[in-house]
Write an enzyme that holds these catalytic residues in place. Structure first.
Site, PDB file in Angstrom:
ATOM      1  N   HIS A  15       0.857  -1.200   0.000  1.00  0.00           N
ATOM      2  CA  HIS A  15       0.000   0.000   0.000  1.00  0.00           C
ATOM      3  C   HIS A  15       0.884   1.238   0.000  1.00  0.00           C
ATOM      4  O   HIS A  15       1.473   1.581   1.020  1.00  0.00           O
ATOM      5  CB  HIS A  15      -0.904   0.011   1.242  1.00  0.00           C
ATOM      6  CG  HIS A  15      -1.858   1.173   1.287  1.00  0.00           C
ATOM      7  ND1 HIS A  15      -3.195   1.023   1.587  1.00  0.00           N
ATOM      8  CD2 HIS A  15      -1.683   2.499   1.082  1.00  0.00           C
ATOM      9  CE1 HIS A  15      -3.792   2.192   1.557  1.00  0.00           C
ATOM     10  NE2 HIS A  15      -2.892   3.126   1.260  1.00  0.00           N
ATOM     11  N   HIS A  17       1.393   5.447  -1.811  1.00  0.00           N
ATOM     12  CA  HIS A  17       0.986   6.563  -2.679  1.00  0.00           C
ATOM     13  C   HIS A  17       2.236   7.125  -3.326  1.00  0.00           C
ATOM     14  O   HIS A  17       3.096   7.676  -2.639  1.00  0.00           O
ATOM     15  CB  HIS A  17       0.289   7.659  -1.861  1.00  0.00           C
ATOM     16  CG  HIS A  17      -0.942   7.161  -1.186  1.00  0.00           C
ATOM     17  ND1 HIS A  17      -2.193   7.251  -1.755  1.00  0.00           N
ATOM     18  CD2 HIS A  17      -1.120   6.529   0.000  1.00  0.00           C
ATOM     19  CE1 HIS A  17      -3.087   6.697  -0.939  1.00  0.00           C
ATOM     20  NE2 HIS A  17      -2.459   6.249   0.133  1.00  0.00           N
ATOM     21  N   LYS A  99      -9.553  -0.508  -5.484  1.00  0.00           N
ATOM     22  CA  LYS A  99      -9.554   0.197  -4.208  1.00  0.00           C
ATOM     23  C   LYS A  99     -10.894   0.866  -3.959  1.00  0.00           C
ATOM     24  O   LYS A  99     -11.398   1.597  -4.822  1.00  0.00           O
ATOM     25  CB  LYS A  99      -8.449   1.267  -4.229  1.00  0.00           C
ATOM     26  CG  LYS A  99      -8.413   2.167  -3.006  1.00  0.00           C
ATOM     27  CD  LYS A  99      -7.862   1.463  -1.779  1.00  0.00           C
ATOM     28  CE  LYS A  99      -7.990   2.326  -0.528  1.00  0.00           C
ATOM     29  NZ  LYS A  99      -6.725   2.725   0.046  1.00  0.00           N
ATOM     30  N   HIS A 136     -10.388   1.277   2.109  1.00  0.00           N
ATOM     31  CA  HIS A 136     -10.158   2.303   3.131  1.00  0.00           C
ATOM     32  C   HIS A 136     -11.332   2.176   4.094  1.00  0.00           C
ATOM     33  O   HIS A 136     -12.439   2.618   3.800  1.00  0.00           O
ATOM     34  CB  HIS A 136     -10.092   3.705   2.512  1.00  0.00           C
ATOM     35  CG  HIS A 136      -9.775   4.749   3.538  1.00  0.00           C
ATOM     36  ND1 HIS A 136      -8.549   5.357   3.645  1.00  0.00           N
ATOM     37  CD2 HIS A 136     -10.523   5.259   4.556  1.00  0.00           C
ATOM     38  CE1 HIS A 136      -8.551   6.193   4.667  1.00  0.00           C
ATOM     39  NE2 HIS A 136      -9.743   6.159   5.230  1.00  0.00           N
ATOM     40  N   HIS A 174      -4.416  -0.389   6.206  1.00  0.00           N
ATOM     41  CA  HIS A 174      -3.908   0.437   7.317  1.00  0.00           C
ATOM     42  C   HIS A 174      -4.768   0.368   8.575  1.00  0.00           C
ATOM     43  O   HIS A 174      -5.335   1.360   9.020  1.00  0.00           O
ATOM     44  CB  HIS A 174      -3.703   1.893   6.888  1.00  0.00           C
ATOM     45  CG  HIS A 174      -4.764   2.485   5.992  1.00  0.00           C
ATOM     46  ND1 HIS A 174      -6.101   2.472   6.304  1.00  0.00           N
ATOM     47  CD2 HIS A 174      -4.655   3.109   4.793  1.00  0.00           C
ATOM     48  CE1 HIS A 174      -6.756   3.068   5.330  1.00  0.00           C
ATOM     49  NE2 HIS A 174      -5.921   3.457   4.405  1.00  0.00           N
ATOM     50  N   ASP A 247       1.558   2.810   3.436  1.00  0.00           N
ATOM     51  CA  ASP A 247       0.701   3.982   3.252  1.00  0.00           C
ATOM     52  C   ASP A 247       1.536   5.259   3.211  1.00  0.00           C
ATOM     53  O   ASP A 247       1.063   6.319   3.630  1.00  0.00           O
ATOM     54  CB  ASP A 247      -0.386   4.070   4.333  1.00  0.00           C
ATOM     55  CG  ASP A 247      -1.541   4.978   3.900  1.00  0.00           C
ATOM     56  OD1 ASP A 247      -1.636   5.289   2.701  1.00  0.00           O
ATOM     57  OD2 ASP A 247      -2.327   5.385   4.767  1.00  0.00           O
TER      58      ASP A 247
HETATM   59  O1  DOR Z   1      -3.221   9.759   5.405  1.00  0.00           O
HETATM   60  C1  DOR Z   1      -3.612   9.401   4.312  1.00  0.00           C
HETATM   61  N1  DOR Z   1      -3.102   9.921   3.182  1.00  0.00           N
HETATM   62  N2  DOR Z   1      -4.589   8.499   4.244  1.00  0.00           N
HETATM   63  C2  DOR Z   1      -5.174   8.167   3.085  1.00  0.00           C
HETATM   64  O2  DOR Z   1      -6.072   7.372   3.099  1.00  0.00           O
HETATM   65  C3  DOR Z   1      -4.765   8.835   1.824  1.00  0.00           C
HETATM   66  C4  DOR Z   1      -3.410   9.362   1.909  1.00  0.00           C
HETATM   67  C5  DOR Z   1      -3.070  10.335   0.809  1.00  0.00           C
HETATM   68  O3  DOR Z   1      -3.323  10.024  -0.361  1.00  0.00           O
HETATM   69  O4  DOR Z   1      -2.529  11.404   1.112  1.00  0.00           O
HETATM   70 ZN    ZN Z   2      -3.338   5.087   1.609  1.00  0.00          ZN
END
Ligand code: DOR
Ligand code: ZN
Length: 342
Positions: A15, A17, A99, A136, A174, A247
């Site tokens: 997971h 980004h 997702k 999520h 998470h 995450d």
């Molecule tokens: O803290 C987070 N940031 N939680 C999420 O679910 C998305 C992520 C983000 O894309 O910044």
């Molecule tokens: Zn995330």
């Protein structure tokens, strides 16, 4: 007995980004430095909802991360997701998973699902073809206290969904609460969970330590200490249902240090070091490799990596800023360091 080095099979991040554009070029190398593969979250603007968009994004990630790193793409589910197109993208090998963002739950979730009933045909289809759903798991109901939104999501959505689709492979992303850890433990093998470094290390006090601390803010938000301990116990238990998912969610410093700061913690630069510290503190270093490098791949039905990563015991201070971003552990000293891949 204390050990000074450990070599484990190369891990994956289930997971992450990675963003796009300049931010992608900045952050992708940090993930690729530690992980062979990663499940890449699709919450871009616009979100990654089509096979064409995913192919383009995947190519940009490979260009930014370099060879030797395999991005695994996820489809952002919306009220309009077409089950046929989704299944086709999975069968073609473009989508590794899909997702589910409840609309409004987190960063760039405005196009997410407004009512789970709108995507039931897509979810039924996913169950049938063995495609994993990443969730999520927070309700968006403003009446529900922000610290309760994960536990309420289990009652209102996850538990009923697993009743209706008992074979459906779901990753509860998470996890942050004792309720989530217990739900996953008590479910069948089709339910797994990712665990971030921050939810193993900080509790909600960190958000208010001497003042408001935007760099500890992520969603789901860190909970009370008893929840952190429950999540730690689950992650280090040796159960194959729990696996590594950082995450890592970078945002520009100005976007975090703002009157309406973004949620997300940039933990990619030292993610393995964070996890190793936790496993050592729990006396569970012998279970670290399964959590980091085996359980996730098995859950997704993917082969294990061939390479290895070596960590050495070496105290080092984490910089206050890395590549212009404030990392998790900024200014702290970590005891483990990745020495290299082999
Ligand atoms: O803290 C987070 N940031 N939680 C999420 O679910 C998305 C992520 C983000 O894309 O910044
Ligand atoms: Zn995330």
């Amino acid at each position: 007995m204390t050990v000074d080095t450990m070599t484990i099979r190369q891990p994956d991040d289930w997971h992450v980004h990675l963003r796009d554009g300049d931010m992608l070029r900045t952050v992708a190398p940090f993930t690729a430095r530690q992980f062979a593969r990663a499940i890449v979250m699709p919450n871009l603007v616009p979100p990654v909802t089509s096979v064409e968009a995913a192919r383009g994004y995947r190519a940009r990630i490979v260009a930014a991360a370099g060879s030797g790193f395999t991005p695994l793409m996820t489809c952002y589910l919306t009220d309009q997701t077409d089950p046929d197109a989704l299944a086709h993208g999975f069968e073609e090998g473009v989508w590794a998973a899909a997702k589910l963002y409840p609309a409004g739950a987190t960063t760039n979730s405005a196009s997410g699902v407004t009512d789970i009933r709108n995507i039931m045909p897509a979810l039924e289809r996913m169950q049938r073809i063995g495609m994993v759903l990443c969730v999520h798991g927070e309700v968006t109901d403003p009446e529900v206290d922000v610290f309760d939104r994960e536990a309420v999501f289990i009652e209102r959505f996850l538990e009923p969904l697993t009743q209706v689709l008992p074979e459906f492979k779901i990753v509860f992303e998470h996890i942050t609460t004792a309720e989530a850890a217990q739900f996953v433990r008590d479910s069948g093998p089709q339910i797994g969970a990712t665990v971030t470094p921050q939810h193993l290390i900080i509790n909600r006090n960190a958000l208010f330590a001497g003042g408001l601390r935007p760099h500890t803010y992520c969603l789901p938000v860190a909970k009370r200490e008893r929840h952190r301990l429950a999540v730690r116990a689950a992650a280090t238990s040796g159960s194959p249902k729990f696996f590594l998912g950082t995450d890592s969610a970078p945002h520009a410093r100005e976007a975090k240090e703002s009157s309406c700061g973004c949620a997300g913690i940039f933990n990619a630069p030292f993610a393995l070091e964070s996890y190793a510290t936790v496993f050592e503190e729990e006396g569970a270093l012998d279970r670290f490799e399964a959590f980091a490098s085996v359980n996730g791949a098995n859950f997704y039905g993917l082969p294990l990596n061939e390479g290895a990563v070596t960590l050495g015991r070496s105290e080092h201070r984490i910089d206050d800023e890395i590549a212009g971003l404030v990392p998790f552990h900024a200014g702290e000293t970590l005891k483990w360091k990745v020495a290299g891949l082999s």
